[in-house]
Scaffold this motif. Structure first.
Motif, PDB file in Angstrom:
ATOM      1  N   TYR A 176       0.831  -1.200   0.000  1.00 31.11           N
ATOM      2  CA  TYR A 176       0.000   0.000   0.000  1.00 31.11           C
ATOM      3  C   TYR A 176       0.869   1.255   0.000  1.00 31.11           C
ATOM      4  N   TYR A 177       0.475   2.219  -0.828  1.00 29.22           N
ATOM      5  CA  TYR A 177       1.092   3.543  -0.791  1.00 29.22           C
ATOM      6  C   TYR A 177       0.276   4.454   0.129  1.00 29.22           C
ATOM      7  N   SER A 178       0.819   5.619   0.392  1.00 26.67           N
ATOM      8  CA  SER A 178       0.189   6.523   1.359  1.00 26.67           C
ATOM      9  C   SER A 178      -1.210   6.944   0.940  1.00 26.67           C
ATOM     10  N   ASP A 179      -1.495   6.933  -0.375  1.00 27.98           N
ATOM     11  CA  ASP A 179      -2.819   7.343  -0.847  1.00 27.98           C
ATOM     12  C   ASP A 179      -3.758   6.156  -1.052  1.00 27.98           C
ATOM     13  N   ASP A 180      -3.325   4.964  -0.633  1.00 31.11           N
ATOM     14  CA  ASP A 180      -4.181   3.782  -0.668  1.00 31.11           C
ATOM     15  C   ASP A 180      -4.901   3.630   0.668  1.00 31.11           C
ATOM     16  N   LYS A 181      -5.848   2.708   0.712  1.00 28.52           N
ATOM     17  CA  LYS A 181      -6.496   2.326   1.962  1.00 28.52           C
ATOM     18  C   LYS A 181      -6.236   0.840   2.181  1.00 28.52           C
ATOM     19  N   PRO A 182      -5.589   0.454   3.289  1.00 31.79           N
ATOM     20  CA  PRO A 182      -4.998   1.335   4.307  1.00 31.79           C
ATOM     21  C   PRO A 182      -3.738   1.997   3.774  1.00 31.79           C
ATOM     22  N   SER A 183      -3.319   3.049   4.400  1.00 32.61           N
ATOM     23  CA  SER A 183      -2.156   3.791   3.915  1.00 32.61           C
ATOM     24  C   SER A 183      -0.849   3.305   4.535  1.00 32.61           C
ATOM     25  N   TRP A 184      -0.927   2.323   5.450  1.00 28.52           N
ATOM     26  CA  TRP A 184       0.256   1.789   6.120  1.00 28.52           C
ATOM     27  C   TRP A 184       0.400   0.303   5.836  1.00 28.52           C
ATOM     28  N   ASN A 185       1.640  -0.151   5.750  1.00 27.76           N
ATOM     29  CA  ASN A 185       1.966  -1.570   5.610  1.00 27.76           C
ATOM     30  C   ASN A 185       2.488  -2.095   6.940  1.00 27.76           C
ATOM     31  N   GLN A 186       2.183  -3.349   7.241  1.00 28.45           N
ATOM     32  CA  GLN A 186       2.772  -3.975   8.430  1.00 28.45           C
ATOM     33  C   GLN A 186       3.702  -5.101   8.012  1.00 28.45           C
ATOM     34  N   LEU A 187       4.919  -5.055   8.522  1.00 30.08           N
ATOM     35  CA  LEU A 187       5.895  -6.108   8.282  1.00 30.08           C
ATOM     36  C   LEU A 187       6.176  -6.801   9.610  1.00 30.08           C
ATOM     37  N   HIS A 188       5.996  -8.098   9.617  1.00 32.43           N
ATOM     38  CA  HIS A 188       6.227  -8.919  10.796  1.00 32.43           C
ATOM     39  C   HIS A 188       7.428  -9.803  10.495  1.00 32.43           C
ATOM     40  N   ILE A 189       8.486  -9.675  11.300  1.00 30.68           N
ATOM     41  CA  ILE A 189       9.732 -10.405  11.099  1.00 30.68           C
ATOM     42  C   ILE A 189       9.949 -11.353  12.267  1.00 30.68           C
ATOM     43  N   ILE A 190      10.307 -12.594  11.962  1.00 30.01           N
ATOM     44  CA  ILE A 190      10.565 -13.603  12.987  1.00 30.01           C
ATOM     45  C   ILE A 190      11.955 -14.190  12.760  1.00 30.01           C
ATOM     46  N   CYS A 191      12.811 -14.105  13.769  1.00 28.20           N
ATOM     47  CA  CYS A 191      14.149 -14.694  13.709  1.00 28.20           C
ATOM     48  C   CYS A 191      14.277 -15.698  14.845  1.00 28.20           C
TER      49      CYS A 191
END
Length: 251
Positions: A176-191
């Motif tokens: 998603y870009y800032s003008d999309d809905k939602p405007s935020w991306n979530q990245l979940h990282i597992i090590c």
């Protein structure tokens, strides 16, 4: 008296049974959602306490990384005359989970990423794996690149060089870009050990067993791959606007 005692026994039995039901329900919920607890915020929304900018002295002085409107913001738009600059979370980590939200912009041509188990060395060099964030080519976002000397290539998917085509990435996660809905991306990282995983907006992008790579002689000599630090990046000679928030860590 017997009636009264029976009522008391019933209340006690009901209370115990109801309590057991709640415990069982909570336990089942925890099993279904094992990563919903234990996370702590590592960004207070106001300061960069616990974080430190690394790069050349000239680039650090340009103050690319700052807090704006409750977000960590990197803005190099209009300035390509810089090397890579990183914002490190200053805690040594081995096994952990990281949840982070980022906002990308359609007209931002630069590259970013999130280093894990990495290190900065004087002279401007960095070693360790990086989850890419690439607004101009979202298909790269969440894939794993290794900045370690002796690698400098994609390790998930495994490629012989930095070059990567969309069909090679096979990345089906939404972006998603800032003008999309939602405007935020979530990245979940597992090590966890040699196993490294990334989940972008609910879709697994990287699922990598780094046995024989993350723990090989090259990574051991550079003291990265299995332990190190988290860092946010702006790529050298890139114009970038990107924001991060809701940064949660679980050790």
């Amino acid at each position: 008296m017997k009636i009264q005692k029976n009522k008391q026994r019933f209340r006690l039995t009901f209370s115990i049974s109801f309590g057991l039901i709640l415990v069982i329900f909570a336990s089942a919920f925890s099993e279904i959602n094992p990563t919903n607890s234990g996370f702590v915020s590592i960004f207070d929304g106001k300061t960069l306490d616990g974080w430190k900018v690394y790069g050349s002295p000239d680039d650090v002085a340009k103050d690319y990384w700052k807090v704006e409107n409750g977000t960590i913001t990197c803005n190099t738009i209009g300035d390509r005359y810089h090397a890579a600059v990183w914002l490190f979370y200053e805690e040594e980590l081995s096994d952990f989970e990281l949840k982070i939200k980022f906002q990308a912009y359609r007209d931002s041509p630069g590259n970013s990423g999130i280093q894990v188990r990495s290190r900065f060395y004087e002279g401007g060099d960095i070693d360790g794996p990086q989850f890419d964030i690439h607004p101009p080519g979202p298909f790269r976002t969440g894939l794993l690149y290794d900045e370690s000397d002796g690698y400098n290539r994609w390790i998930y998917p495994s490629m012989p060089s930095p070059a990567l085509k969309p069909e090679e990435a096979n990345n089906t996660a939404p972006f998603y870009y800032s003008d999309d809905k939602p405007s935020w991306n979530q990245l979940h990282i597992i090590c966890k050990g040699t196993h490294i995983k990334s989940i972008l907006n609910g879709v697994v992008v990287t699922d990598f067993d780094g046995e024989g790579i993350l723990n090989d002689l090259i990574h051991k000599e550079q003291n990265v791959g299995m332990h190190g630090k988290i860092a946010l990046q702006v790529h050298g000679k890139n114009e970038l606007l990107i924001r991060f928030k809701d940064i949660q860590l679980k050790k």
